[in-house]
Design a protein around this motif. Sequence first.
Motif, PDB file in Angstrom:
ATOM      1  N   ALA A   1       0.760  -1.057   0.059  1.00  0.00           N
ATOM      2  CA  ALA A   1      -0.133  -0.158   0.054  1.00  0.00           C
ATOM      3  C   ALA A   1       0.919   1.285  -0.055  1.00  0.00           C
ATOM      4  O   ALA A   1       0.677   2.096  -0.857  1.00  0.00           O
ATOM      5  CB  ALA A   1      -0.889  -0.077   0.985  1.00  0.00           C
ATOM      6  N   ASP A   2       1.928   1.425   0.803  1.00  0.00           N
ATOM      7  CA  ASP A   2       2.894   2.454   0.739  1.00  0.00           C
ATOM      8  C   ASP A   2       4.171   1.856   0.642  1.00  0.00           C
ATOM      9  O   ASP A   2       4.769   1.754   1.708  1.00  0.00           O
ATOM     10  CB  ASP A   2       2.567   3.215   2.288  1.00  0.00           C
ATOM     11  CG  ASP A   2       3.162   4.401   2.450  1.00  0.00           C
ATOM     12  OD1 ASP A   2       4.275   4.548   1.641  1.00  0.00           O
ATOM     13  OD2 ASP A   2       2.950   5.345   3.177  1.00  0.00           O
TER      14      ASP A   2
ATOM     15  N   PRO B   1      -2.482  -2.095  -5.410  1.00  0.00           N
ATOM     16  CA  PRO B   1      -3.576  -3.114  -5.000  1.00  0.00           C
ATOM     17  C   PRO B   1      -4.023  -3.752  -5.775  1.00  0.00           C
ATOM     18  O   PRO B   1      -4.346  -3.240  -6.802  1.00  0.00           O
ATOM     19  CB  PRO B   1      -4.518  -1.793  -4.523  1.00  0.00           C
ATOM     20  CG  PRO B   1      -3.798  -0.637  -4.304  1.00  0.00           C
ATOM     21  CD  PRO B   1      -2.629  -0.767  -5.436  1.00  0.00           C
TER      22      PRO B   1
ATOM     23  N   THR C   1       2.785  -7.911  -6.367  1.00  0.00           N
ATOM     24  CA  THR C   1       4.199  -7.214  -6.474  1.00  0.00           C
ATOM     25  C   THR C   1       5.307  -7.944  -7.138  1.00  0.00           C
ATOM     26  O   THR C   1       5.184  -8.970  -6.997  1.00  0.00           O
ATOM     27  CB  THR C   1       4.572  -6.888  -4.823  1.00  0.00           C
ATOM     28  OG1 THR C   1       3.734  -6.332  -4.003  1.00  0.00           O
ATOM     29  CG2 THR C   1       6.124  -6.427  -4.850  1.00  0.00           C
TER      30      THR C   1
END
Lengths: 136, 159
Positions: free
Chosen positions: B109-110, B145, B149
């Motif tokens: 997310a971050d 999202p 990844t």
Amino acid sequence: MNGLRSPGVPILRLGDVLVTGLLNELDDRTAIAFTEELTERISAEGARGVLIDISRLEVIDSFVARTLMELTTVARLLGARVIVAGMRPPVAITLVELGIELVGVETALNPEQGLAALGWRQAPQPLEGARRGTAR
Amino acid sequence: MALPGESTLASHGPKRPARAESRRPPAPAAYPVRTEEDLLTVRHAVRAATIAVGFGLVDQTRVVTAASELARNAYVHGGGGTVTLDYPREPSGRRGLRLTVKDEGPGIADLEAALTDGFTTGSGLGHGLGGARRLMDEFTVRTGPGEGTVVVVTRWAVR
């Protein structure tokens, strides 16, 4: 994960010091089982020091580092001092670059120096006259 | 069959099999990361790859450690994935080892926070991603999202 033992990770007792070593193939479950077993042994045997030889470890990633730090903290709470001995130089370099300081973990160059730091002494040396093969 | 840059190495006369093998990088290979045992398999494969590329002991340790961190991230945060090894070569002949670590998890997310030391949403120390970046020469992350990844890292051999 209950009741797991850590095969291949013997824990020896030398007086009030426990001596053990980590193997390179340390997976998560073995690490957890090892921590539990070592903690029990410290308590059951009244160990005041623990020497962990890590010279076989070719890789210390953040999981292994965390295991070592937790082990040290738990042992300290039980009144035992842990010394981690024998880190390979490439592992030390990599740990620094990884940004891990192993906070609170005492280290020694090798098991002998670690044991000495824990106050463990070798049996008294034979008297000078009793030694064999020293005259050269 | 010789690849560019291999002719000089090939002129050293008869070789032991290990060296002959090290002249020709292995084919790219993908390893699943579904279980804890897979993490060990990845480490073994990466260690063998670093040796095949000719890395010294410190570089071997750096790359295997980075691989361990990234594979663990994929396993813990991404719900599993794959680690692919390939062997890029620069026009100068310099050889490298590239790891592509991919998962189909929720994504990061971050990303900036995830690259900061001490940030963790799992059981580690929060040094995995940032640490892997420091241990390797090149580092890219693609995440979002629902996209999973993909982390791609490369280490180049000295010389």
